[in-house]
Design a protein around this motif. Structure first.
Motif, PDB file in Angstrom:
ATOM      1  N   PRO A  87     -53.672 -30.012  44.897  1.00  0.00           N
ATOM      2  CA  PRO A  87     -53.009 -28.563  45.059  1.00  0.00           C
ATOM      3  C   PRO A  87     -52.743 -27.732  44.026  1.00  0.00           C
ATOM      4  O   PRO A  87     -52.891 -26.465  43.856  1.00  0.00           O
ATOM      5  CB  PRO A  87     -51.900 -28.854  45.981  1.00  0.00           C
ATOM      6  CG  PRO A  87     -51.995 -30.371  46.350  1.00  0.00           C
ATOM      7  CD  PRO A  87     -52.796 -30.897  45.485  1.00  0.00           C
ATOM      8  N   GLU A  88     -52.323 -28.436  42.948  1.00  0.00           N
ATOM      9  CA  GLU A  88     -52.302 -27.778  41.703  1.00  0.00           C
ATOM     10  C   GLU A  88     -53.313 -26.777  40.865  1.00  0.00           C
ATOM     11  O   GLU A  88     -53.155 -25.987  40.324  1.00  0.00           O
ATOM     12  CB  GLU A  88     -51.373 -28.606  40.651  1.00  0.00           C
ATOM     13  CG  GLU A  88     -50.208 -29.400  41.085  1.00  0.00           C
ATOM     14  CD  GLU A  88     -48.969 -28.283  41.333  1.00  0.00           C
ATOM     15  OE1 GLU A  88     -48.753 -27.386  40.633  1.00  0.00           O
ATOM     16  OE2 GLU A  88     -48.251 -28.498  42.324  1.00  0.00           O
ATOM     17  N   ASN A  89     -54.213 -27.551  41.150  1.00  0.00           N
ATOM     18  CA  ASN A  89     -55.547 -26.931  40.770  1.00  0.00           C
ATOM     19  C   ASN A  89     -56.603 -26.318  41.869  1.00  0.00           C
ATOM     20  O   ASN A  89     -57.727 -26.341  41.421  1.00  0.00           O
ATOM     21  CB  ASN A  89     -56.272 -28.232  40.177  1.00  0.00           C
ATOM     22  CG  ASN A  89     -55.838 -28.506  38.655  1.00  0.00           C
ATOM     23  OD1 ASN A  89     -55.262 -27.512  37.886  1.00  0.00           O
ATOM     24  ND2 ASN A  89     -55.669 -29.799  38.473  1.00  0.00           N
ATOM     25  N   CYS A  90     -55.806 -25.919  42.829  1.00  0.00           N
ATOM     26  CA  CYS A  90     -56.632 -25.289  43.934  1.00  0.00           C
ATOM     27  C   CYS A  90     -56.258 -23.692  43.797  1.00  0.00           C
ATOM     28  O   CYS A  90     -55.186 -23.222  43.614  1.00  0.00           O
ATOM     29  CB  CYS A  90     -56.160 -25.894  45.118  1.00  0.00           C
ATOM     30  SG  CYS A  90     -57.017 -25.084  46.577  1.00  0.00           S
ATOM     31  N   LYS A  91     -57.215 -22.709  43.557  1.00  0.00           N
ATOM     32  CA  LYS A  91     -57.072 -21.447  43.491  1.00  0.00           C
ATOM     33  C   LYS A  91     -57.993 -20.574  44.695  1.00  0.00           C
ATOM     34  O   LYS A  91     -59.175 -21.138  44.768  1.00  0.00           O
ATOM     35  CB  LYS A  91     -57.740 -20.876  41.992  1.00  0.00           C
ATOM     36  CG  LYS A  91     -57.308 -19.507  41.872  1.00  0.00           C
ATOM     37  CD  LYS A  91     -57.738 -19.400  40.274  1.00  0.00           C
ATOM     38  CE  LYS A  91     -58.769 -18.448  40.393  1.00  0.00           C
ATOM     39  NZ  LYS A  91     -59.443 -17.903  38.937  1.00  0.00           N
ATOM     40  N   VAL A  92     -57.039 -19.910  45.326  1.00  0.00           N
ATOM     41  CA  VAL A  92     -58.012 -19.059  46.356  1.00  0.00           C
ATOM     42  C   VAL A  92     -57.410 -17.564  46.158  1.00  0.00           C
ATOM     43  O   VAL A  92     -56.261 -17.275  46.137  1.00  0.00           O
ATOM     44  CB  VAL A  92     -57.615 -19.652  47.900  1.00  0.00           C
ATOM     45  CG1 VAL A  92     -58.334 -18.673  48.899  1.00  0.00           C
ATOM     46  CG2 VAL A  92     -57.812 -21.195  48.025  1.00  0.00           C
ATOM     47  N   GLU A  93     -58.591 -16.568  46.272  1.00  0.00           N
ATOM     48  CA  GLU A  93     -58.128 -15.397  46.132  1.00  0.00           C
ATOM     49  C   GLU A  93     -58.814 -14.523  47.156  1.00  0.00           C
ATOM     50  O   GLU A  93     -60.115 -14.671  47.298  1.00  0.00           O
ATOM     51  CB  GLU A  93     -58.757 -14.737  44.661  1.00  0.00           C
ATOM     52  CG  GLU A  93     -57.901 -15.315  43.511  1.00  0.00           C
ATOM     53  CD  GLU A  93     -58.711 -14.633  42.404  1.00  0.00           C
ATOM     54  OE1 GLU A  93     -59.535 -13.776  42.112  1.00  0.00           O
ATOM     55  OE2 GLU A  93     -57.933 -15.165  41.051  1.00  0.00           O
ATOM     56  N   ILE A  94     -58.154 -13.743  47.889  1.00  0.00           N
ATOM     57  CA  ILE A  94     -58.473 -12.992  48.872  1.00  0.00           C
ATOM     58  C   ILE A  94     -58.005 -11.642  49.190  1.00  0.00           C
ATOM     59  O   ILE A  94     -57.185 -11.153  48.925  1.00  0.00           O
ATOM     60  CB  ILE A  94     -58.352 -13.713  50.219  1.00  0.00           C
ATOM     61  CG1 ILE A  94     -58.332 -15.215  50.493  1.00  0.00           C
ATOM     62  CG2 ILE A  94     -58.716 -12.968  51.723  1.00  0.00           C
ATOM     63  CD1 ILE A  94     -57.629 -15.682  51.667  1.00  0.00           C
ATOM     64  N   PHE A 105     -61.124 -31.813  43.083  1.00  0.00           N
ATOM     65  CA  PHE A 105     -60.967 -33.018  44.272  1.00  0.00           C
ATOM     66  C   PHE A 105     -61.646 -34.269  43.356  1.00  0.00           C
ATOM     67  O   PHE A 105     -62.262 -34.430  42.496  1.00  0.00           O
ATOM     68  CB  PHE A 105     -61.680 -32.619  45.286  1.00  0.00           C
ATOM     69  CG  PHE A 105     -63.118 -32.876  45.316  1.00  0.00           C
ATOM     70  CD1 PHE A 105     -63.946 -33.747  45.515  1.00  0.00           C
ATOM     71  CD2 PHE A 105     -63.755 -31.497  44.821  1.00  0.00           C
ATOM     72  CE1 PHE A 105     -65.381 -33.541  45.751  1.00  0.00           C
ATOM     73  CE2 PHE A 105     -65.365 -31.551  44.702  1.00  0.00           C
ATOM     74  CZ  PHE A 105     -66.072 -32.523  45.140  1.00  0.00           C
ATOM     75  N   ASP A 106     -60.964 -35.486  44.021  1.00  0.00           N
ATOM     76  CA  ASP A 106     -61.114 -36.697  43.459  1.00  0.00           C
ATOM     77  C   ASP A 106     -60.950 -37.017  42.026  1.00  0.00           C
ATOM     78  O   ASP A 106     -61.790 -37.697  41.346  1.00  0.00           O
ATOM     79  CB  ASP A 106     -62.938 -37.176  43.764  1.00  0.00           C
ATOM     80  CG  ASP A 106     -63.281 -37.681  45.093  1.00  0.00           C
ATOM     81  OD1 ASP A 106     -61.909 -38.022  45.786  1.00  0.00           O
ATOM     82  OD2 ASP A 106     -64.204 -37.576  45.550  1.00  0.00           O
ATOM     83  N   PHE A 107     -60.018 -35.997  41.500  1.00  0.00           N
ATOM     84  CA  PHE A 107     -59.685 -36.181  40.214  1.00  0.00           C
ATOM     85  C   PHE A 107     -60.409 -35.577  39.361  1.00  0.00           C
ATOM     86  O   PHE A 107     -59.995 -35.056  38.081  1.00  0.00           O
ATOM     87  CB  PHE A 107     -59.291 -37.709  39.662  1.00  0.00           C
ATOM     88  CG  PHE A 107     -58.376 -38.287  40.622  1.00  0.00           C
ATOM     89  CD1 PHE A 107     -56.924 -38.154  40.804  1.00  0.00           C
ATOM     90  CD2 PHE A 107     -58.809 -39.216  41.556  1.00  0.00           C
ATOM     91  CE1 PHE A 107     -56.127 -38.803  41.533  1.00  0.00           C
ATOM     92  CE2 PHE A 107     -57.967 -40.064  42.303  1.00  0.00           C
ATOM     93  CZ  PHE A 107     -56.538 -39.593  42.285  1.00  0.00           C
ATOM     94  N   VAL A 108     -61.747 -35.509  39.316  1.00  0.00           N
ATOM     95  CA  VAL A 108     -62.555 -35.164  38.368  1.00  0.00           C
ATOM     96  C   VAL A 108     -63.881 -34.199  38.767  1.00  0.00           C
ATOM     97  O   VAL A 108     -64.417 -33.477  37.865  1.00  0.00           O
ATOM     98  CB  VAL A 108     -63.438 -36.230  37.582  1.00  0.00           C
ATOM     99  CG1 VAL A 108     -62.134 -37.058  36.773  1.00  0.00           C
ATOM    100  CG2 VAL A 108     -64.010 -37.331  38.578  1.00  0.00           C
ATOM    101  N   ASN A 109     -63.883 -34.017  40.057  1.00  0.00           N
ATOM    102  CA  ASN A 109     -64.929 -33.360  40.353  1.00  0.00           C
ATOM    103  C   ASN A 109     -64.585 -31.679  40.993  1.00  0.00           C
ATOM    104  O   ASN A 109     -63.347 -31.662  41.436  1.00  0.00           O
ATOM    105  CB  ASN A 109     -65.525 -33.827  41.841  1.00  0.00           C
ATOM    106  CG  ASN A 109     -66.153 -34.874  41.379  1.00  0.00           C
ATOM    107  OD1 ASN A 109     -67.066 -35.337  40.481  1.00  0.00           O
ATOM    108  ND2 ASN A 109     -66.114 -36.169  42.042  1.00  0.00           N
ATOM    109  N   SER A 110     -65.204 -30.878  40.886  1.00  0.00           N
ATOM    110  CA  SER A 110     -64.741 -29.408  41.177  1.00  0.00           C
ATOM    111  C   SER A 110     -65.813 -28.760  42.003  1.00  0.00           C
ATOM    112  O   SER A 110     -66.826 -29.207  42.123  1.00  0.00           O
ATOM    113  CB  SER A 110     -64.481 -28.504  39.859  1.00  0.00           C
ATOM    114  OG  SER A 110     -65.682 -28.254  39.124  1.00  0.00           O
ATOM    115  N   PHE A 111     -65.399 -27.696  42.617  1.00  0.00           N
ATOM    116  CA  PHE A 111     -66.373 -26.849  43.655  1.00  0.00           C
ATOM    117  C   PHE A 111     -65.710 -25.528  43.756  1.00  0.00           C
ATOM    118  O   PHE A 111     -64.276 -25.283  43.658  1.00  0.00           O
ATOM    119  CB  PHE A 111     -65.890 -27.735  45.183  1.00  0.00           C
ATOM    120  CG  PHE A 111     -66.804 -26.587  46.103  1.00  0.00           C
ATOM    121  CD1 PHE A 111     -68.218 -26.759  46.283  1.00  0.00           C
ATOM    122  CD2 PHE A 111     -66.095 -26.126  47.015  1.00  0.00           C
ATOM    123  CE1 PHE A 111     -68.927 -25.871  47.201  1.00  0.00           C
ATOM    124  CE2 PHE A 111     -66.501 -25.040  47.784  1.00  0.00           C
ATOM    125  CZ  PHE A 111     -68.127 -25.304  47.856  1.00  0.00           C
TER     126      PHE A 111
END
Length: 159
Positions: A87-94, A105-111
């Motif tokens: 959650p600390e590295n989740c960024k949503v802009e609307i 996610f999974d500590f090292v993967n990003s989307f």
């Protein structure tokens, strides 16, 4: 080695027949593959007397996110299926016509996902939920019109 007994009808005697069957992988059938104790103790995560297998969280895993969306009269819901989202590295802009998202996610993967939306939304009425198996973004439609698609995908990146 496998053995079986057969009866020879003419003499009424039992005969033992032993044979070795080799599987298509070259392994002798019926034998279990085992690990020597010293080799077992050499596995990562093992210590004297106990063994706990551990994944290296810094090791990059090949995991891709799936995502989809659905809509009802007043909202559009986007689901990104990714486990162990930070959650600390989740960024949503609307904004009213655009949505961008970046997650780890999974500590090292990003989307990341960047979409120019098909219709207008009310940014104040939108919400983001980070659940165990997914991230769910609910966009509140400004006009309640039906969308034929989510919008124009500007970018979708898996790292």
């Amino acid at each position: 080695m496998m053995c079986r007994r057969s009866l020879i009808p003419a003499s009424s005697t039992l005969v033992d027949q032993c044979f070795t069957r080799v599987t298509s992988t070259g392994r002798v059938a019926g034998r279990k593959k085992s690990t020597e104790f010293a080799e077992f103790m050499g596995f990562p995560g093992c210590t004297k007397g106990e063994c706990v297998f551990k994944d290296d969280p810094t090791k990059k895993k090949k995991a891709l996110c799936r995502w989809d969306f659905f809509q009802v009269a007043s909202t559009v819901t986007i689901s990104i299926y990714a486990k162990k989202v930070d959650p600390e590295n989740c960024k949503v802009e609307i904004s009213a016509t655009r949505m961008s998202l970046g997650i780890l996610f999974d500590f090292v993967n990003s989307f990341s996902l960047d979409v120019d939306l098909s219709g207008k939304v009310d940014p104040a009425g939108c919400k983001v939920e980070i659940l165990a198996p997914k991230v769910e973004i609910t966009l509140k439609k400004a006009d309640g019109a039906s969308w034929s698609e989510l919008g124009n995908l500007l970018s979708v990146e898996h790292e």
